[in-house]
Design a protein around this motif. Structure first.
Motif, PDB file in Angstrom:
ATOM      1  N   GLN A  13      37.339 -62.829  86.259  1.00  0.00           N
ATOM      2  CA  GLN A  13      37.934 -62.681  84.923  1.00  0.00           C
ATOM      3  C   GLN A  13      37.011 -63.242  83.849  1.00  0.00           C
ATOM      4  OE1 GLN A  13      40.528 -60.879  84.774  1.00  0.00           O
ATOM      5  NE2 GLN A  13      40.975 -61.012  82.621  1.00  0.00           N
ATOM      6  N   ALA A  14      36.227 -64.276  84.168  1.00  0.00           N
ATOM      7  CA  ALA A  14      35.347 -64.893  83.169  1.00  0.00           C
ATOM      8  C   ALA A  14      34.224 -63.951  82.742  1.00  0.00           C
ATOM      9  CB  ALA A  14      34.749 -66.184  83.730  1.00  0.00           C
ATOM     10  N   LEU A  15      33.902 -62.951  83.547  1.00  0.00           N
ATOM     11  CA  LEU A  15      32.820 -62.035  83.207  1.00  0.00           C
ATOM     12  C   LEU A  15      33.285 -60.795  82.458  1.00  0.00           C
ATOM     13  CD1 LEU A  15      30.704 -62.131  86.484  1.00  0.00           C
ATOM     14  CD2 LEU A  15      30.293 -63.341  84.340  1.00  0.00           C
ATOM     15  N   ARG A  16      34.543 -60.656  82.231  1.00  0.00           N
ATOM     16  CA  ARG A  16      35.057 -59.495  81.520  1.00  0.00           C
ATOM     17  C   ARG A  16      34.850 -59.663  80.014  1.00  0.00           C
ATOM     18  NH1 ARG A  16      37.178 -56.521  85.520  1.00  0.00           N
ATOM     19  NH2 ARG A  16      38.268 -57.633  87.148  1.00  0.00           N
ATOM     20  N   LEU A  17      34.667 -58.540  79.320  1.00  0.00           N
ATOM     21  CA  LEU A  17      34.449 -58.577  77.879  1.00  0.00           C
ATOM     22  C   LEU A  17      35.717 -58.975  77.144  1.00  0.00           C
ATOM     23  CD1 LEU A  17      32.372 -55.334  77.298  1.00  0.00           C
ATOM     24  CD2 LEU A  17      31.557 -57.678  77.181  1.00  0.00           C
ATOM     25  N   ALA A  18      35.565 -59.910  76.235  1.00  0.00           N
ATOM     26  CA  ALA A  18      36.693 -60.292  75.390  1.00  0.00           C
ATOM     27  C   ALA A  18      36.803 -59.343  74.205  1.00  0.00           C
ATOM     28  CB  ALA A  18      36.529 -61.734  74.909  1.00  0.00           C
ATOM     29  N   GLN A  19      35.650 -58.828  73.753  1.00  0.00           N
ATOM     30  CA  GLN A  19      35.620 -57.911  72.619  1.00  0.00           C
ATOM     31  C   GLN A  19      34.714 -56.745  72.992  1.00  0.00           C
ATOM     32  OE1 GLN A  19      33.996 -59.663  69.103  1.00  0.00           O
ATOM     33  NE2 GLN A  19      34.610 -57.956  67.804  1.00  0.00           N
ATOM     34  N   GLU A  20      35.258 -55.563  72.978  1.00  0.00           N
ATOM     35  CA  GLU A  20      34.496 -54.368  73.339  1.00  0.00           C
ATOM     36  C   GLU A  20      33.426 -54.095  72.290  1.00  0.00           C
ATOM     37  OE1 GLU A  20      34.729 -52.316  76.022  1.00  0.00           O
ATOM     38  OE2 GLU A  20      36.185 -53.702  76.883  1.00  0.00           O
ATOM     39  N   PRO A  21      32.232 -53.632  72.693  1.00  0.00           N
ATOM     40  CA  PRO A  21      31.190 -53.296  71.725  1.00  0.00           C
ATOM     41  C   PRO A  21      31.583 -52.075  70.898  1.00  0.00           C
ATOM     42  CG  PRO A  21      30.484 -52.749  73.942  1.00  0.00           C
ATOM     43  CD  PRO A  21      31.803 -53.444  74.065  1.00  0.00           C
ATOM     44  N   VAL A  22      31.116 -52.061  69.663  1.00  0.00           N
ATOM     45  CA  VAL A  22      31.422 -50.973  68.738  1.00  0.00           C
ATOM     46  C   VAL A  22      30.109 -50.380  68.243  1.00  0.00           C
ATOM     47  CG1 VAL A  22      32.512 -50.379  66.543  1.00  0.00           C
ATOM     48  CG2 VAL A  22      33.535 -52.109  68.012  1.00  0.00           C
ATOM     49  N   ALA A  23      30.010 -49.073  68.251  1.00  0.00           N
ATOM     50  CA  ALA A  23      28.822 -48.415  67.711  1.00  0.00           C
ATOM     51  C   ALA A  23      28.890 -48.489  66.191  1.00  0.00           C
ATOM     52  CB  ALA A  23      28.770 -46.963  68.169  1.00  0.00           C
ATOM     53  N   ASN A  24      27.963 -49.227  65.591  1.00  0.00           N
ATOM     54  CA  ASN A  24      27.973 -49.428  64.147  1.00  0.00           C
ATOM     55  C   ASN A  24      26.570 -49.124  63.613  1.00  0.00           C
ATOM     56  OD1 ASN A  24      28.204 -50.210  61.527  1.00  0.00           O
ATOM     57  ND2 ASN A  24      29.114 -52.201  61.944  1.00  0.00           N
ATOM     58  N   VAL A  25      26.344 -47.881  63.247  1.00  0.00           N
ATOM     59  CA  VAL A  25      25.030 -47.449  62.780  1.00  0.00           C
ATOM     60  C   VAL A  25      24.685 -48.092  61.445  1.00  0.00           C
ATOM     61  CG1 VAL A  25      23.645 -45.432  62.177  1.00  0.00           C
ATOM     62  CG2 VAL A  25      25.330 -45.291  64.000  1.00  0.00           C
ATOM     63  N   GLU A  26      25.655 -48.328  60.598  1.00  0.00           N
ATOM     64  CA  GLU A  26      25.381 -48.939  59.297  1.00  0.00           C
ATOM     65  C   GLU A  26      24.844 -50.359  59.466  1.00  0.00           C
ATOM     66  OE1 GLU A  26      29.089 -48.582  57.288  1.00  0.00           O
ATOM     67  OE2 GLU A  26      28.855 -46.419  56.992  1.00  0.00           O
ATOM     68  N   ARG A  27      25.356 -51.101  60.436  1.00  0.00           N
ATOM     69  CA  ARG A  27      24.852 -52.448  60.692  1.00  0.00           C
ATOM     70  C   ARG A  27      23.394 -52.371  61.138  1.00  0.00           C
ATOM     71  NH1 ARG A  27      24.271 -55.818  65.172  1.00  0.00           N
ATOM     72  NH2 ARG A  27      24.222 -58.004  64.620  1.00  0.00           N
ATOM     73  N   TYR A  28      23.073 -51.428  61.993  1.00  0.00           N
ATOM     74  CA  TYR A  28      21.701 -51.261  62.462  1.00  0.00           C
ATOM     75  C   TYR A  28      20.775 -50.918  61.299  1.00  0.00           C
ATOM     76  CZ  TYR A  28      17.661 -49.186  64.756  1.00  0.00           C
ATOM     77  OH  TYR A  28      16.397 -48.872  65.123  1.00  0.00           O
ATOM     78  N   ASP A  29      21.194 -50.012  60.448  1.00  0.00           N
ATOM     79  CA  ASP A  29      20.376 -49.651  59.288  1.00  0.00           C
ATOM     80  C   ASP A  29      20.170 -50.855  58.377  1.00  0.00           C
ATOM     81  OD1 ASP A  29      20.004 -47.059  60.108  1.00  0.00           O
ATOM     82  OD2 ASP A  29      21.680 -46.265  58.937  1.00  0.00           O
ATOM     83  N   GLY A  30      21.186 -51.693  58.241  1.00  0.00           N
ATOM     84  CA  GLY A  30      21.049 -52.899  57.427  1.00  0.00           C
ATOM     85  C   GLY A  30      20.053 -53.872  58.024  1.00  0.00           C
ATOM     86  N   LEU A  31      20.034 -53.995  59.335  1.00  0.00           N
ATOM     87  CA  LEU A  31      19.081 -54.886  59.992  1.00  0.00           C
ATOM     88  C   LEU A  31      17.653 -54.381  59.867  1.00  0.00           C
ATOM     89  CD1 LEU A  31      21.041 -55.744  63.248  1.00  0.00           C
ATOM     90  CD2 LEU A  31      20.608 -57.250  61.308  1.00  0.00           C
ATOM     91  N   ARG A  32      17.475 -53.078  59.784  1.00  0.00           N
ATOM     92  CA  ARG A  32      16.129 -52.516  59.636  1.00  0.00           C
ATOM     93  C   ARG A  32      15.531 -52.827  58.279  1.00  0.00           C
ATOM     94  NH1 ARG A  32      15.626 -46.367  61.164  1.00  0.00           N
ATOM     95  NH2 ARG A  32      16.128 -46.373  58.978  1.00  0.00           N
ATOM     96  N   ASN A  33      16.358 -53.000  57.264  1.00  0.00           N
ATOM     97  CA  ASN A  33      15.876 -53.159  55.894  1.00  0.00           C
ATOM     98  C   ASN A  33      15.916 -54.616  55.423  1.00  0.00           C
ATOM     99  OD1 ASN A  33      15.387 -50.400  55.508  1.00  0.00           O
ATOM    100  ND2 ASN A  33      17.550 -50.052  55.116  1.00  0.00           N
ATOM    101  N   ILE A  34      15.857 -55.580  56.300  1.00  0.00           N
ATOM    102  CA  ILE A  34      15.902 -56.988  55.899  1.00  0.00           C
ATOM    103  C   ILE A  34      14.640 -57.328  55.110  1.00  0.00           C
ATOM    104  CG2 ILE A  34      15.803 -59.351  56.779  1.00  0.00           C
ATOM    105  CD1 ILE A  34      17.596 -58.497  59.054  1.00  0.00           C
ATOM    106  N   GLY A  35      14.820 -57.974  53.971  1.00  0.00           N
ATOM    107  CA  GLY A  35      13.692 -58.396  53.140  1.00  0.00           C
ATOM    108  C   GLY A  35      13.049 -57.265  52.367  1.00  0.00           C
TER     109      GLY A  35
END
Length: 84
Positions: A56-78
């Protein structure tokens, strides 16, 4: 042809013959194709892997979410584009 015949040193002779026949029937008589068929045949004969019972300790508490906007934001840092 010699490389295909040499497969008998590492694999069962009948399995190699079957793989060669299947490759010839498919019209693709290459070493790569024969090896692919040979590995598929040997995987089909392998026993199925036992199911994994994760604690049970290895199960995900929060499922991953595909968030393309977050990725685009990380690409444009600075103000610099780090990937395109």
């Amino acid at each position: 042809m010699a490389e295909i015949l040499a497969l008998v040193l590492h694999h069962d002779e009948q399995a190699v013959l079957c793989a060669v026949e299947l490759a010839l029937d498919a019209g693709v008589a290459t070493k790569t194709h024969v090896l692919n068929i040979l590995h598929r045949l040997s995987d089909a004969n392998a026993p199925p892997a036992p199911p994994i019972d994760a604690p049970q300790a290895l199960r995900l508490a929060q499922e991953p979410v595909a968030n393309v906007e977050r990725y685009d934001g990380l690409r444009n840092i600075g103000g610099l584009r780090h990937a395109s």
